[in-house]
Design a protein around this motif. Sequence first.
Motif, PDB file in Angstrom:
ATOM      1  N   LEU A  65       0.926  -1.206   0.023  1.00  0.00           N
ATOM      2  CA  LEU A  65       0.068  -0.184  -0.095  1.00  0.00           C
ATOM      3  C   LEU A  65       0.876   1.212  -0.086  1.00  0.00           C
ATOM      4  O   LEU A  65       1.963   1.129   0.554  1.00  0.00           O
ATOM      5  CB  LEU A  65      -0.974  -0.103   1.319  1.00  0.00           C
ATOM      6  N   ALA A  66       0.331   2.280  -0.610  1.00  0.00           N
ATOM      7  CA  ALA A  66       1.029   3.758  -0.428  1.00  0.00           C
ATOM      8  C   ALA A  66      -0.095   4.762  -0.084  1.00  0.00           C
ATOM      9  O   ALA A  66      -1.363   4.634  -0.799  1.00  0.00           O
ATOM     10  CB  ALA A  66       1.593   3.969  -1.645  1.00  0.00           C
ATOM     11  N   HIS A  67      -0.058   5.435   1.024  1.00  0.00           N
ATOM     12  CA  HIS A  67      -1.030   6.603   1.306  1.00  0.00           C
ATOM     13  C   HIS A  67      -0.168   7.813   0.992  1.00  0.00           C
ATOM     14  O   HIS A  67       0.910   8.051   1.411  1.00  0.00           O
ATOM     15  CB  HIS A  67      -1.364   6.421   2.756  1.00  0.00           C
ATOM     16  N   PHE A  68      -0.958   8.589   0.234  1.00  0.00           N
ATOM     17  CA  PHE A  68      -0.278   9.929   0.041  1.00  0.00           C
ATOM     18  C   PHE A  68      -1.571  11.015  -0.274  1.00  0.00           C
ATOM     19  O   PHE A  68      -2.676  10.887   0.117  1.00  0.00           O
ATOM     20  CB  PHE A  68       0.492   9.872  -1.408  1.00  0.00           C
ATOM     21  N   ARG A  69      -0.830  12.224  -0.335  1.00  0.00           N
ATOM     22  CA  ARG A  69      -1.747  13.544  -0.065  1.00  0.00           C
ATOM     23  C   ARG A  69      -1.005  14.542  -0.824  1.00  0.00           C
ATOM     24  O   ARG A  69       0.327  14.769  -0.987  1.00  0.00           O
ATOM     25  CB  ARG A  69      -2.279  13.972   1.328  1.00  0.00           C
ATOM     26  N   PRO A  70      -1.913  15.700  -1.396  1.00  0.00           N
ATOM     27  CA  PRO A  70      -1.085  16.707  -2.044  1.00  0.00           C
ATOM     28  C   PRO A  70      -0.251  17.475  -1.086  1.00  0.00           C
ATOM     29  O   PRO A  70      -0.455  17.774   0.002  1.00  0.00           O
ATOM     30  CB  PRO A  70      -2.350  17.699  -2.648  1.00  0.00           C
ATOM     31  N   ALA A  71       0.905  18.000  -1.544  1.00  0.00           N
ATOM     32  CA  ALA A  71       1.805  18.852  -0.759  1.00  0.00           C
ATOM     33  C   ALA A  71       2.100  20.088  -1.693  1.00  0.00           C
ATOM     34  O   ALA A  71       3.053  19.959  -2.438  1.00  0.00           O
ATOM     35  CB  ALA A  71       2.909  18.020  -0.246  1.00  0.00           C
ATOM     36  N   ALA A  77       6.476  26.917  -6.122  1.00  0.00           N
ATOM     37  CA  ALA A  77       4.833  27.299  -6.522  1.00  0.00           C
ATOM     38  C   ALA A  77       4.373  26.258  -7.338  1.00  0.00           C
ATOM     39  O   ALA A  77       3.893  26.363  -8.326  1.00  0.00           O
ATOM     40  CB  ALA A  77       4.897  28.682  -7.332  1.00  0.00           C
ATOM     41  N   THR A  78       4.502  25.007  -6.829  1.00  0.00           N
ATOM     42  CA  THR A  78       4.014  23.631  -7.391  1.00  0.00           C
ATOM     43  C   THR A  78       3.238  22.752  -6.270  1.00  0.00           C
ATOM     44  O   THR A  78       3.513  23.189  -5.214  1.00  0.00           O
ATOM     45  CB  THR A  78       5.060  23.016  -8.089  1.00  0.00           C
ATOM     46  N   THR A  79       2.631  21.843  -6.872  1.00  0.00           N
ATOM     47  CA  THR A  79       2.168  20.997  -5.873  1.00  0.00           C
ATOM     48  C   THR A  79       2.412  19.731  -6.136  1.00  0.00           C
ATOM     49  O   THR A  79       2.253  19.283  -7.636  1.00  0.00           O
ATOM     50  CB  THR A  79       0.523  20.893  -5.950  1.00  0.00           C
ATOM     51  N   GLY A  80       2.997  19.011  -5.344  1.00  0.00           N
ATOM     52  CA  GLY A  80       3.448  17.441  -5.519  1.00  0.00           C
ATOM     53  C   GLY A  80       2.684  16.695  -4.562  1.00  0.00           C
ATOM     54  O   GLY A  80       1.502  16.878  -4.013  1.00  0.00           O
ATOM     55  N   LEU A  81       3.204  15.484  -4.140  1.00  0.00           N
ATOM     56  CA  LEU A  81       2.634  14.567  -3.184  1.00  0.00           C
ATOM     57  C   LEU A  81       3.398  14.276  -1.955  1.00  0.00           C
ATOM     58  O   LEU A  81       4.687  14.271  -2.341  1.00  0.00           O
ATOM     59  CB  LEU A  81       2.308  13.273  -3.767  1.00  0.00           C
ATOM     60  N   TYR A  82       2.848  14.350  -1.005  1.00  0.00           N
ATOM     61  CA  TYR A  82       3.597  13.708   0.259  1.00  0.00           C
ATOM     62  C   TYR A  82       3.052  12.310   0.543  1.00  0.00           C
ATOM     63  O   TYR A  82       2.160  11.873   0.593  1.00  0.00           O
ATOM     64  CB  TYR A  82       3.111  14.417   1.356  1.00  0.00           C
ATOM     65  N   LEU A  83       4.383  11.387   0.638  1.00  0.00           N
ATOM     66  CA  LEU A  83       4.087  10.031   0.699  1.00  0.00           C
ATOM     67  C   LEU A  83       3.832   9.630   2.293  1.00  0.00           C
ATOM     68  O   LEU A  83       5.063   9.653   2.870  1.00  0.00           O
ATOM     69  CB  LEU A  83       5.157   9.173   0.232  1.00  0.00           C
ATOM     70  N   ASP A  84       2.728   9.577   2.791  1.00  0.00           N
ATOM     71  CA  ASP A  84       2.721   9.472   4.338  1.00  0.00           C
ATOM     72  C   ASP A  84       3.145   7.916   4.799  1.00  0.00           C
ATOM     73  O   ASP A  84       3.780   7.762   5.699  1.00  0.00           O
ATOM     74  CB  ASP A  84       1.289   9.650   4.503  1.00  0.00           C
ATOM     75  N   ASP A  85       2.482   6.833   3.872  1.00  0.00           N
ATOM     76  CA  ASP A  85       2.838   5.426   4.267  1.00  0.00           C
ATOM     77  C   ASP A  85       3.085   4.763   3.115  1.00  0.00           C
ATOM     78  O   ASP A  85       2.481   4.741   2.454  1.00  0.00           O
ATOM     79  CB  ASP A  85       1.487   5.026   5.107  1.00  0.00           C
ATOM     80  N   LEU A  86       4.089   3.751   3.467  1.00  0.00           N
ATOM     81  CA  LEU A  86       4.387   2.796   2.357  1.00  0.00           C
ATOM     82  C   LEU A  86       4.666   1.443   3.117  1.00  0.00           C
ATOM     83  O   LEU A  86       5.459   1.443   4.081  1.00  0.00           O
ATOM     84  CB  LEU A  86       5.676   3.112   1.356  1.00  0.00           C
ATOM     85  N   GLY A 110       3.700  13.859 -11.048  1.00  0.00           N
ATOM     86  CA  GLY A 110       3.934  14.709 -11.991  1.00  0.00           C
ATOM     87  C   GLY A 110       2.921  15.402 -12.763  1.00  0.00           C
ATOM     88  O   GLY A 110       2.751  16.439 -13.300  1.00  0.00           O
ATOM     89  N   GLN A 111       1.588  14.614 -12.718  1.00  0.00           N
ATOM     90  CA  GLN A 111       0.460  15.267 -13.340  1.00  0.00           C
ATOM     91  C   GLN A 111      -0.062  16.396 -12.629  1.00  0.00           C
ATOM     92  O   GLN A 111      -0.735  17.422 -13.032  1.00  0.00           O
ATOM     93  CB  GLN A 111      -0.841  14.297 -13.145  1.00  0.00           C
ATOM     94  N   LEU A 112       0.409  16.700 -11.260  1.00  0.00           N
ATOM     95  CA  LEU A 112       0.163  18.001 -10.556  1.00  0.00           C
ATOM     96  C   LEU A 112       1.105  18.816 -10.977  1.00  0.00           C
ATOM     97  O   LEU A 112       0.983  19.952 -10.486  1.00  0.00           O
ATOM     98  CB  LEU A 112       0.169  17.559  -9.225  1.00  0.00           C
ATOM     99  N   GLY A 113       2.371  18.435 -11.467  1.00  0.00           N
ATOM    100  CA  GLY A 113       3.397  19.497 -11.830  1.00  0.00           C
ATOM    101  C   GLY A 113       4.486  19.446 -10.749  1.00  0.00           C
ATOM    102  O   GLY A 113       5.355  20.194 -10.831  1.00  0.00           O
ATOM    103  N   GLY A 114       4.485  18.641  -9.663  1.00  0.00           N
ATOM    104  CA  GLY A 114       5.343  18.565  -8.595  1.00  0.00           C
ATOM    105  C   GLY A 114       5.973  17.040  -8.391  1.00  0.00           C
ATOM    106  O   GLY A 114       5.877  16.240  -9.242  1.00  0.00           O
ATOM    107  N   GLY A 115       6.907  16.919  -7.442  1.00  0.00           N
ATOM    108  CA  GLY A 115       7.466  15.788  -6.701  1.00  0.00           C
ATOM    109  C   GLY A 115       6.870  15.122  -5.690  1.00  0.00           C
ATOM    110  O   GLY A 115       5.704  15.504  -5.406  1.00  0.00           O
ATOM    111  N   VAL A 116       7.592  14.170  -5.127  1.00  0.00           N
ATOM    112  CA  VAL A 116       7.279  13.321  -3.995  1.00  0.00           C
ATOM    113  C   VAL A 116       8.399  13.620  -2.769  1.00  0.00           C
ATOM    114  O   VAL A 116       9.216  13.394  -3.349  1.00  0.00           O
ATOM    115  CB  VAL A 116       6.957  11.860  -4.357  1.00  0.00           C
ATOM    116  N   SER A 117       7.775  13.867  -1.665  1.00  0.00           N
ATOM    117  CA  SER A 117       8.677  13.699  -0.533  1.00  0.00           C
ATOM    118  C   SER A 117       7.925  12.760   0.463  1.00  0.00           C
ATOM    119  O   SER A 117       7.031  12.605   0.355  1.00  0.00           O
ATOM    120  CB  SER A 117       8.729  15.111  -0.158  1.00  0.00           C
TER     121      SER A 117
END
Length: 147
Positions: A65-71, A77-86, A110-117
């Motif tokens: 599983l992977a849980h994530f949310r917009p960040a 000035a971009t929105t990526g995703l924050y990976l909460d749980d893997l 990438g669809q949002l224009g940002g990266g993952v942290s």
Amino acid sequence: MSTDIRTVEDDDFFGWLPLFEGYCRFYGHELDDAKALIVWNWIRDEHHPLDALIAVDPEGTPIGLAHFRPAPDTLTATTGLYLDDLWVAPDHREGGVGRGLIEAVHARAGQLGGGVSWITADDNEQAQRLYDSLARRTSWVTYEMDA
């Protein structure tokens, strides 16, 4: 072995639950029914920012599983995703499932224009070997304040 990674669906609860329980246990947290239902409802609520992907084996059994949310990132000035749980079931590790989940989250970012942290425990060396092969380790220090 072929693994499919897809968005969690309503009927995935009983496959998701043991994975999330394993994740909680690994980090020293007990998962009771109330907490499980709260998190599941967050995932399934289109108005809540938490989202989830699961990896399933060829028989359709959830194995990761992977849980994530917009960040939003104010510095770029971009929105990526924050990976909460893997979490990958222990008997399916080292087979590319974790990598596949992170890459799927990255594609969505990438669809949002940002990266993952994300963060991990400093003693989670097995996970860090994977993370070091996929991403840049930063020098940021994390702080937490309890409720």
